[in-house]
Design an enzyme around this catalytic site. Structure first.
Site, PDB file in Angstrom:
ATOM      1  N   HIS A   1       3.841   5.112 -11.335  1.00 12.75           N
ATOM      2  CA  HIS A   1       4.124   4.458 -10.069  1.00 12.75           C
ATOM      3  C   HIS A   1       4.911   5.395  -9.183  1.00 12.75           C
ATOM      4  O   HIS A   1       5.861   6.032  -9.628  1.00 12.75           O
ATOM      5  CB  HIS A   1       4.923   3.164 -10.276  1.00 12.75           C
ATOM      6  CG  HIS A   1       5.260   2.491  -8.981  1.00 12.75           C
ATOM      7  ND1 HIS A   1       4.358   1.690  -8.320  1.00 12.75           N
ATOM      8  CD2 HIS A   1       6.349   2.540  -8.203  1.00 12.75           C
ATOM      9  CE1 HIS A   1       4.902   1.264  -7.196  1.00 12.75           C
ATOM     10  NE2 HIS A   1       6.112   1.769  -7.099  1.00 12.75           N
TER      11      HIS A   1
ATOM     12  N   ASP B   1       6.899 -12.496  -7.377  1.00 14.76           N
ATOM     13  CA  ASP B   1       7.284 -11.302  -6.612  1.00 14.76           C
ATOM     14  C   ASP B   1       6.735 -11.381  -5.193  1.00 14.76           C
ATOM     15  O   ASP B   1       7.423 -11.026  -4.234  1.00 14.76           O
ATOM     16  CB  ASP B   1       6.771 -10.038  -7.313  1.00 14.76           C
ATOM     17  CG  ASP B   1       7.033  -8.792  -6.470  1.00 14.76           C
ATOM     18  OD1 ASP B   1       8.223  -8.498  -6.229  1.00 14.76           O
ATOM     19  OD2 ASP B   1       6.072  -8.147  -6.032  1.00 14.76           O
TER      20      ASP B   1
ATOM     21  N   ARG C   1      12.364 -11.458   1.325  1.00 17.48           N
ATOM     22  CA  ARG C   1      13.225 -10.275   1.478  1.00 17.48           C
ATOM     23  C   ARG C   1      12.939  -9.575   2.785  1.00 17.48           C
ATOM     24  O   ARG C   1      13.842  -9.072   3.458  1.00 17.48           O
ATOM     25  CB  ARG C   1      13.007  -9.309   0.302  1.00 17.48           C
ATOM     26  CG  ARG C   1      13.615  -9.808  -0.995  1.00 17.48           C
ATOM     27  CD  ARG C   1      13.114  -9.014  -2.182  1.00 17.48           C
ATOM     28  NE  ARG C   1      13.423  -7.599  -2.058  1.00 17.48           N
ATOM     29  CZ  ARG C   1      12.779  -6.620  -2.700  1.00 17.48           C
ATOM     30  NH1 ARG C   1      11.796  -6.920  -3.532  1.00 17.48           N
ATOM     31  NH2 ARG C   1      13.123  -5.367  -2.529  1.00 17.48           N
TER      32      ARG C   1
ATOM     33  N   SER D   1      11.025  -5.854  -8.860  1.00 16.59           N
ATOM     34  CA  SER D   1       9.748  -6.061  -8.179  1.00 16.59           C
ATOM     35  C   SER D   1       8.704  -5.056  -8.672  1.00 16.59           C
ATOM     36  O   SER D   1       7.591  -5.421  -9.075  1.00 16.59           O
ATOM     37  CB  SER D   1       9.973  -5.926  -6.664  1.00 16.59           C
ATOM     38  OG  SER D   1       8.757  -5.792  -5.969  1.00 16.59           O
TER      39      SER D   1
ATOM     40  N   LYS E   1       5.394  -5.793 -11.615  1.00 18.34           N
ATOM     41  CA  LYS E   1       3.968  -5.554 -11.339  1.00 18.34           C
ATOM     42  C   LYS E   1       3.357  -4.597 -12.362  1.00 18.34           C
ATOM     43  O   LYS E   1       2.224  -4.771 -12.801  1.00 18.34           O
ATOM     44  CB  LYS E   1       3.797  -4.995  -9.916  1.00 18.34           C
ATOM     45  CG  LYS E   1       4.009  -6.090  -8.856  1.00 18.34           C
ATOM     46  CD  LYS E   1       3.689  -5.596  -7.465  1.00 18.34           C
ATOM     47  CE  LYS E   1       4.765  -4.731  -6.889  1.00 18.34           C
ATOM     48  NZ  LYS E   1       5.643  -5.366  -5.916  1.00 18.34           N
TER      49      LYS E   1
HETATM   50  N1  URA Z   1       7.831  -1.706  -3.667  1.00 15.81           N
HETATM   51  C1  URA Z   1       7.746  -2.871  -4.346  1.00 15.81           C
HETATM   52  O1  URA Z   1       6.755  -3.149  -4.996  1.00 15.81           O
HETATM   53  N2  URA Z   1       8.770  -3.714  -4.309  1.00 15.81           N
HETATM   54  C2  URA Z   1       9.882  -3.460  -3.623  1.00 15.81           C
HETATM   55  O2  URA Z   1      10.769  -4.269  -3.643  1.00 15.81           O
HETATM   56  C3  URA Z   1       9.967  -2.258  -2.906  1.00 15.81           C
HETATM   57  C4  URA Z   1       8.921  -1.400  -2.962  1.00 15.81           C
END
Ligand code: URA
Ligand code: CA
Length: 434
Positions: A83, A162, A169, A184, A188
């Site tokens: 990631h 999320d 947010r 977050s 994922k």
């Molecule tokens: N990328 C994400 O997936 N979540 C965040 O909170 C910030 C960047």
């Protein structure tokens, strides 16, 4: 009975929530049983007071369990995912997937479309005629087992908690909270089924994290979450004070990836790909240590196996494999090329990554909104990077466009490349966190 107002008060007093409290909160919020205003107050309390390692593990896993989880157990071997916290012209995924697969580590890639500076990995690959991701789950599994690499579209309802929290947010100024970003991202990745993860945390003007200290904290927080739930995780903190490599744009980045897999790519993209790739290979069980993993990757660039893997992958998903040998001829071409030149002599001292990404987006290389049409041929080639000497009139950037009118991009480029008498050197890799 648990009441949300009591949990908000607890977090407000900097007390830790229990596992049961976190699970209840995420489950109830996902089911629309907690109103947005209460969750907003909780997010602000977390923003100011943070979370303990236990709370973070619980929050991440509660978000994972809020939706579907991808089962990759039919794929043999340790599945390692990567990631990146978001860069400009970041071609590393296109390079890493075939490179890591070429040493035998399975890379079951799931991709969505990009928003912002450039397209996602899928958009980039669609600049190859015929390439598609309309394959069944069984075909995907079979392809990864056979070739070690395949790409499929993201399906299923992953981490709905999320998605709901991120939307709040965004409008409550709580995006920039390290515990919230870390949980977050990790939720994922975990829901996507990876056994191990390598994180590329970008730092610099073009990144979420503007200072090394913040980037270190985010990286360490994500590594702790991964390791606390049994997924081996490593992180690299890498520079995003200028775009990575030379290409920004979809077809241009495919061409750059082909060159890099041949050992002829830009130095910074090559180095970051080898650093991230050796972590992925090592976590995937290849190489006794990072140095040996790196040596095996370098070997496969030298002997052509990495490039061959890219070719096999493209062909298996309907793409024209000839593109590997003749990218200039077979990738989409822009009707116009416009050169942006240096107005004075000196040394390039700044290249604002995010703004240059926007200059590319204005040409159609990225999407301004989810509905924007991409122009796969559009983008920028950077001929100079920070630290390079220039004479007045030297070409800094070539614009590739199908629109004749490119003044807004030219202006953005001119405003965001600085030429001075001297420049501070850029350090590409700041730190490696195990
Ligand atoms: N990328 C994400 O997936 N979540 C965040 O909170 C910030 C960047
Ligand atoms: Ca690039």
């Amino acid at each position: 009975m648990v009441r949300m107002v009591d949990l908000i008060e607890k977090k407000q007093k900097k007390e830790a929530l229990t596992t049961a409290e976190v699970q209840w909160m995420i489950q109830a919020f996902t089911a629309d049983e907690i109103p947005d205003y209460q969750m907003s107050a909780m997010l602000m309390a977390i923003y100011f007071n943070g979370m303990t390692e236990e709370e973070l593990r619980d929050l991440t896993m509660a978000m994972v369990e809020s939706g579907d989880q991808i089962d990759l157990s039919e794929i043999k071997g340790t599945k390692v995912d990567k990631h990146s916290t978001g860069g400009v012209g970041d071609t590393t995924t296109l390079v890493l997937a075939p490179l890591v697969a070429s040493v035998g580590v399975p890379v079951p890639k799931m991709s969505g479309r990009g928003l912002g500076h450039t397209g996602g990995t899928l958009d980039k690959l669609e600049s190859i005629t015929g390439f598609h991701i309309e394959i069944t789950e069984d075909e995907f599994t079979a392809l990864v087992n056979k070739n070690k690499l395949a790409l499929v579209g993201q399906t299923g309802n992953l981490t709905p908690a999320d998605k709901k929290i991120y939307a709040l947010r965004d409008v409550t100024s709580t995006v920039g909270s390290i515990p919230l970003i870390a949980s977050s991202i990790m939720s994922k990745k975990i829901a996507s089924g990876a056994d191990a993860m390598v994180l590329d945390v970008k730092v610099g003007t073009g990144a979420f994290m503007k200072s090394i200290k913040e980037a270190e904290k985010l990286a360490q927080t994500m590594v702790n979450i991964g390791n606390s739930v049994g997924r081996d995780t490593m992180a690299v903190i890498s520079d995003m004070s200028q775009p990575l490599g030379e290409a920004i744009g979809n077809a241009l980045e495919v061409k750059e990836a082909i060159a890099t897999l041949k050992g002829e790519g830009p130095a910074d993209l090559t180095e970051l790909s080898l650093v991230l790739g050796s972590q992925m290979a090592y976590l995937g069980g290849v190489g006794a240590d990072l140095a040996e993993a790196r040596r095996l990757l370098e070997e496969n660039i030298q002997n052509g196996k990495a490039l061959e893997k890219f070719k096999v992958f493209i062909e298996a998903q309907g793409g024209n494999p000839e593109v590997i040998d003749r990218p200039d001829e077979l990738l989409p071409k822009a009707a116009y090329q416009v050169e942006v030149k240096a107005e004075r002599a000196g040394v390039v001292s700044a290249m604002e990554a995010e703004e240059l990404g926007i200059a590319g987006m204005l040409l159609g290389a990225g999407r301004e909104t989810v509905d924007s049409e991409l122009d796969l041929a559009a983008g920028l080639m950077l001929h100079k990077k920070i630290g390079d000497k220039v004479a007045a009139g030297d070409v800094l950037v070539t614009i590739y466009s199908n629109k004749e009118e490119v003044t807004p991009s030219i202006e953005k480029i001119q405003e965001n490349i600085t030429i001075s008498d001297q420049a501070a050197p850029v350090q590409l890799i700041h730190e490696i966190i195990h």
